[in-house]
Motif scaffolding. Structure first.
Motif, PDB file in Angstrom:
ATOM      1  N   GLY A  65       0.737  -1.192   0.287  1.00 17.41           N
ATOM      2  CA  GLY A  65       0.277  -0.293  -0.091  1.00 17.41           C
ATOM      3  C   GLY A  65       0.701   1.214  -0.010  1.00 17.41           C
ATOM      4  N   THR A  66       2.315   0.948   0.389  1.00 19.52           N
ATOM      5  CA  THR A  66       2.671   2.412   0.427  1.00 19.52           C
ATOM      6  C   THR A  66       3.991   2.640  -0.677  1.00 19.52           C
ATOM      7  OG1 THR A  66       5.074   1.254   1.563  1.00 19.52           O
ATOM      8  CG2 THR A  66       3.287   2.596   2.765  1.00 19.52           C
ATOM      9  N   GLY A  67       3.830   1.689  -2.052  1.00 18.77           N
ATOM     10  CA  GLY A  67       4.337   1.580  -2.938  1.00 18.77           C
ATOM     11  C   GLY A  67       5.286   0.962  -3.342  1.00 18.77           C
ATOM     12  N   ARG A  68       5.652   0.322  -1.940  1.00 15.97           N
ATOM     13  CA  ARG A  68       7.601  -1.109  -1.881  1.00 15.97           C
ATOM     14  C   ARG A  68       7.147  -2.105  -2.501  1.00 15.97           C
ATOM     15  NH1 ARG A  68       8.578   0.694   3.896  1.00 15.97           N
ATOM     16  NH2 ARG A  68       8.898   2.584   4.081  1.00 15.97           N
ATOM     17  N   ARG A  69       7.885  -2.835  -3.541  1.00 17.09           N
ATOM     18  CA  ARG A  69       8.195  -3.753  -4.189  1.00 17.09           C
ATOM     19  C   ARG A  69       8.456  -4.491  -2.718  1.00 17.09           C
ATOM     20  NH1 ARG A  69       8.829  -5.216  -9.711  1.00 17.09           N
ATOM     21  NH2 ARG A  69       8.032  -3.707 -10.928  1.00 17.09           N
ATOM     22  N   VAL A  70       7.504  -5.747  -2.733  1.00 20.43           N
ATOM     23  CA  VAL A  70       7.577  -7.100  -2.122  1.00 20.43           C
ATOM     24  C   VAL A  70       7.305  -8.266  -2.453  1.00 20.43           C
ATOM     25  CG1 VAL A  70       6.671  -5.603  -0.186  1.00 20.43           C
ATOM     26  CG2 VAL A  70       5.448  -6.803  -0.696  1.00 20.43           C
ATOM     27  N   ILE A  71       8.325  -8.922  -2.332  1.00 19.48           N
ATOM     28  CA  ILE A  71       7.968 -11.218  -1.935  1.00 19.48           C
ATOM     29  C   ILE A  71       7.815 -11.576  -0.948  1.00 19.48           C
ATOM     30  CG2 ILE A  71       9.236 -12.475  -2.971  1.00 19.48           C
ATOM     31  CD1 ILE A  71       8.953 -10.660  -5.439  1.00 19.48           C
ATOM     32  N   ALA A  72       6.984 -12.237  -0.521  1.00 20.44           N
ATOM     33  CA  ALA A  72       6.380 -12.188   0.718  1.00 20.44           C
ATOM     34  C   ALA A  72       5.570 -14.013   0.443  1.00 20.44           C
ATOM     35  CB  ALA A  72       4.939 -11.598   1.111  1.00 20.44           C
ATOM     36  N   HIS A  73       6.181 -14.634   1.515  1.00 17.06           N
ATOM     37  CA  HIS A  73       5.920 -16.128   1.671  1.00 17.06           C
ATOM     38  C   HIS A  73       5.282 -15.993   2.729  1.00 17.06           C
ATOM     39  CE1 HIS A  73      10.040 -16.506   0.028  1.00 17.06           C
ATOM     40  NE2 HIS A  73       9.668 -17.186  -0.878  1.00 17.06           N
ATOM     41  N   PHE A  74       3.331 -16.722   2.079  1.00 16.41           N
ATOM     42  CA  PHE A  74       3.075 -17.398   3.484  1.00 16.41           C
ATOM     43  C   PHE A  74       2.137 -18.389   3.512  1.00 16.41           C
ATOM     44  CE2 PHE A  74       1.985 -12.941   0.858  1.00 16.41           C
ATOM     45  CZ  PHE A  74       1.245 -12.191   2.391  1.00 16.41           C
ATOM     46  N   ASP A  75       1.923 -19.033   4.518  1.00 21.26           N
ATOM     47  CA  ASP A  75       1.540 -20.668   4.517  1.00 21.26           C
ATOM     48  C   ASP A  75       0.112 -20.533   3.988  1.00 21.26           C
ATOM     49  OD1 ASP A  75      -1.481 -21.714   6.534  1.00 21.26           O
ATOM     50  OD2 ASP A  75       0.934 -22.315   6.890  1.00 21.26           O
ATOM     51  N   PRO A  76      -0.379 -21.430   3.557  1.00 20.47           N
ATOM     52  CA  PRO A  76      -1.467 -21.416   2.921  1.00 20.47           C
ATOM     53  C   PRO A  76      -3.178 -21.907   2.833  1.00 20.47           C
ATOM     54  CG  PRO A  76       0.106 -23.548   2.411  1.00 20.47           C
ATOM     55  CD  PRO A  76       0.685 -22.754   3.054  1.00 20.47           C
ATOM     56  N   HIS A  77      -2.325 -22.877   3.680  1.00 27.60           N
ATOM     57  CA  HIS A  77      -3.930 -22.612   4.524  1.00 27.60           C
ATOM     58  C   HIS A  77      -4.203 -21.703   5.307  1.00 27.60           C
ATOM     59  CE1 HIS A  77      -7.101 -24.318   6.454  1.00 27.60           C
ATOM     60  NE2 HIS A  77      -6.901 -23.830   7.744  1.00 27.60           N
ATOM     61  N   SER A  78      -3.716 -21.549   6.160  1.00 31.33           N
ATOM     62  CA  SER A  78      -3.860 -19.224   7.145  1.00 31.33           C
ATOM     63  C   SER A  78      -3.746 -18.296   6.523  1.00 31.33           C
ATOM     64  CB  SER A  78      -3.231 -19.687   8.115  1.00 31.33           C
ATOM     65  OG  SER A  78      -2.258 -19.606   8.141  1.00 31.33           O
ATOM     66  N   PHE A  79      -2.647 -17.996   5.869  1.00 28.60           N
ATOM     67  CA  PHE A  79      -1.905 -17.348   4.705  1.00 28.60           C
ATOM     68  C   PHE A  79      -1.202 -16.341   6.089  1.00 28.60           C
ATOM     69  CE2 PHE A  79      -5.819 -16.842   2.055  1.00 28.60           C
ATOM     70  CZ  PHE A  79      -5.273 -18.379   1.020  1.00 28.60           C
TER      71      PHE A  79
END
Length: 88
Positions: A65-79
């Protein structure tokens, strides 16, 4: 950076981001659709470029939301956010 951490805490639900070494060990039968993760992230102001499976987790390439590029990893069940790297 603070906005990113606040957003991630909200997304994580538990209020913390865990070490990536923990990884994701969720059976495929329990994975939620990547479209649901995309909708959740977009609801928090992110622009999602892609979501793919990576080492048992979802990996999202996005702009927060602030315009920063991110690479994020999430748990595929709980996010729950597992790891987030910002490209500033």
């Amino acid at each position: 950076m603070r906005h990113l951490l606040v957003t991630l805490c909200f997304l994580a639900g538990a209020g913390d981001v865990v070490d990536a070494a923990e990884g994701c060990e969720i059976p495929l039968s329990e994975w939620r659709p990547r479209e649901a993760l995309k909708a959740q992230l977009e609801g928090h102001g992110w622009t999602v470029r892609s979501i793919k499976a990576e080492d048992g987790c979802y990996e999202a390439a996005a702009t927060d939301g602030t315009g920063r590029r991110v690479i994020a990893h999430f748990d595929p069940h709980s996010f729950r956010a597992i790891e987030v790297k910002s490209g500033d």
